[in-house]
Design a protein around this motif. Structure first.
Motif, PDB file in Angstrom:
ATOM      1  N   TRP A  84       0.816  -1.221   0.000  1.00  7.72           N
ATOM      2  CA  TRP A  84       0.000   0.000   0.000  1.00  7.72           C
ATOM      3  C   TRP A  84       0.844   1.264   0.000  1.00  7.72           C
ATOM      4  O   TRP A  84       0.350   2.337  -0.339  1.00  7.72           O
ATOM      5  N   VAL A  85       2.119   1.152   0.392  1.00  4.54           N
ATOM      6  CA  VAL A  85       2.965   2.346   0.427  1.00  4.54           C
ATOM      7  C   VAL A  85       4.026   2.351  -0.673  1.00  4.54           C
ATOM      8  O   VAL A  85       4.599   3.412  -0.964  1.00  4.54           O
ATOM      9  N   VAL A  86       4.287   1.192  -1.297  1.00  5.47           N
ATOM     10  CA  VAL A  86       5.287   1.073  -2.355  1.00  5.47           C
ATOM     11  C   VAL A  86       4.760   0.114  -3.420  1.00  5.47           C
ATOM     12  O   VAL A  86       4.175  -0.912  -3.074  1.00  5.47           O
ATOM     13  N   PRO A  87       4.949   0.385  -4.708  1.00  3.08           N
ATOM     14  CA  PRO A  87       4.602  -0.622  -5.724  1.00  3.08           C
ATOM     15  C   PRO A  87       5.348  -1.922  -5.435  1.00  3.08           C
ATOM     16  O   PRO A  87       6.579  -1.929  -5.304  1.00  3.08           O
ATOM     17  N   THR A  88       4.606  -3.011  -5.318  1.00  3.16           N
ATOM     18  CA  THR A  88       5.162  -4.266  -4.811  1.00  3.16           C
ATOM     19  C   THR A  88       4.767  -5.433  -5.699  1.00  3.16           C
ATOM     20  O   THR A  88       3.658  -5.477  -6.229  1.00  3.16           O
TER      21      THR A  88
END
Length: 472
Positions: free
Chosen positions: A383-387
């Motif tokens: 949700w905080v970094v493209p993963t």
């Protein structure tokens, strides 16, 4: 990516050291937030490989980060190394045979998970240096995936705030891109307090906390008929109030694990469970208090990164298992049911192939997975970094997660080959992301669009610290 062989050769260069690390961690299984020996092994290896090391990430004693490179995009490769209780098993033995000691075991393959991720990071480190390319690769040693939500606490503390792309993987029956499907969850402890009394001479004077706990269980079980079919609720009694049946139990404690497909649905389900706890206390004239232990979000997909990882998988092909690997895997598969094996194929979204003990193909991009879904604290990172995550074939097809069979296969040659194979997939994906500015931009745009529809709200209470003593 062109010239994939270069990064694959760099993975091969480091493989012996990281396979040895995986085996050492397998031999010292530790539960969530107590992975001091395992973290020390990972920290020592990071230093030996020339990474700049940060210990105690986010205030968690068993979290570590190693960084290499300068400037440019930041690629995070996530590893884990926590074990599970009750899953001890002698390596390579295809019948239940627990080892003496704690009873802990790597029944989810996290000894492999952390080592393969560090192997990928070490290869990318060397690739950056050899090619004079600006960029940084980080290995994050993340503890407490099994119930401790460490990555959620790390994300909340900003540990990934300057990361461009995050990559991870998980041991599996098959090789492929891991679908971005998981359940958000929370763990909550409910403590009931009553009044002790002589259970025979003066039972009317007692107020049983254990009765309240049991009534809560009955209420939750009745609720199951009236909650979403893809939600899950589990519980474990932490304190039943003592061993004396002639004493009315004045205290009892239960931990509930509540899961739902997304955070809004989870919040609604939590409130219903809380009302049941209050009702149980009201019926028994006891009191109840609650404490959130941990919480994780559902995974967020990223189509550009998933395509890039799929491309790497297809270039590399399946793991190089041989006949000896298949023969050994067949012994473990013989301990499983047909239902176990069919369920593994269903979760992968591919047809059942009889008499196939080990993965021999890459899951195609158009597979349609169906079946049980678990949870992971990688969700909060996503949700905080493209993963993006891979599946790495490391054990016999059908082996259940969290089983003695999985522990028993954790040091086999097939597990080692799967470790190296998935490290090549992750390293190749990382190199693609570093070299291809367009890929990074598309990944970030995809991520922004998804978060824009449903902004991220960390499910961890703001005043909750990492529960570093939860397994003590």
């Amino acid at each position: 990516m062109q010239n994939s062989e270069e990064i694959w050769r760099l993975v091969d260069k480091h493989q012996d050291d990281l396979i040895a690390l995986s085996d050492r961690v397998w031999e010292i299984p530790e539960l969530c937030y107590t992975e001091f020996k395992s973290c020390a092994e990972h920290t020592a290896m990071l230093k030996a490989k020339g990474f700049r090391v940060t210990e105690g990430v986010a205030g968690i004693p068993t979290a570590v980060m190693g960084e290499a490179g300068e400037g440019g995009p930041v690629i995070a490769i996530l590893g884990e190394y926590d074990a599970l209780p009750g899953l001890s098993q002698e390596a390579g033995v295809a019948e239940p045979k627990p080892l003496p000691g704690s009873g802990f075991g790597h029944g989810c393959g996290h000894n492999l998970l952390g080592s393969a991720s560090m192997l990928a990071a070490a290869a990318v480190k060397d690739w950056l240096a050899a090619n004079g390319i600006k960029g940084r690769v980080r290995y994050y040693g993340c503890p407490a995936e099994e119930g401790g939500a460490a990555k959620g606490f790390m994300a909340r503390a900003g540990a990934f705030s300057d990361v461009d792309i995050a990559i991870s993987w998980h041991p599996s029956s098959f090789s492929g891109v891991n679908p971005a499907t998981s359940l958000a969850n929370t763990r909550i402890d409910f403590s009931f307090s009553g009044r002790a009394s002589h259970a025979a001479a003066s039972p009317h004077l007692g107020r049983s906390a254990l009765d309240a706990l049991e009534l809560m269980s009955v209420g939750v079980n009745y609720m199951r008929e009236h909650m979403p079919s893809d939600a899950r609720i589990h519980s474990a009694i932490l304190d039943a109030g003592g061993v004396a049946p002639n004493v009315v139990q004045a205290f009892a404690k239960v931990r509930y694990l509540i899961r739902a497909t997304n955070l809004p649905d989870l919040s609604r389900l939590i409130e219903r469970v809380r009302k049941i706890a209050d009702g149980a206390a009201l019926m028994t004239e006891t009191t109840v208090t609650s404490q959130v232990v941990s919480a994780v979000s559902n995974l967020l997909a990223n189509t550009p990164l998933e395509k890039a990882m799929q491309d790497n998988l297809e270039r590399l092909g399946p793991p190089p298992f041989d006949e000896a690997d298949r023969k050994t895997a067949a012994k473990f598969q013989a301990t499983l049911t047909d239902e176990d094996i069919a369920a593994a194929y269903r979760r992968a979204g591919i047809p059942v192939r009889p008499n196939t003990p080990l993965c021999d193909a890459v899951i195609p991009a158009d597979a349609r997975p169906d079946g049980g879904i678990g949870s992971t604290d990688v969700g909060d990172v996503s949700w905080v970094v493209p993963t993006v995550q891979a599946r790495g074939a490391t054990y016999a097809i059908g082996t259940p997660g969290h089983s003695w069979q999985l522990t028993g296969q954790g040091k086999l040659p097939a597990a080692h080959k799967g470790l190296v194979h998935v490290a090549k997939v992750m390293a190749g994906t990382a190199v693609d992301a570093i070299r291809d500015e367009t890929l990074r931009a598309r990944a970030k745009a995809d991520h922004a669009a998804r978060v824009g529809k449903t902004p991220y709200v960390c499910p961890l209470p703001a005043d909750l610290d990492p529960p570093i003593k939860m397994s003590a």
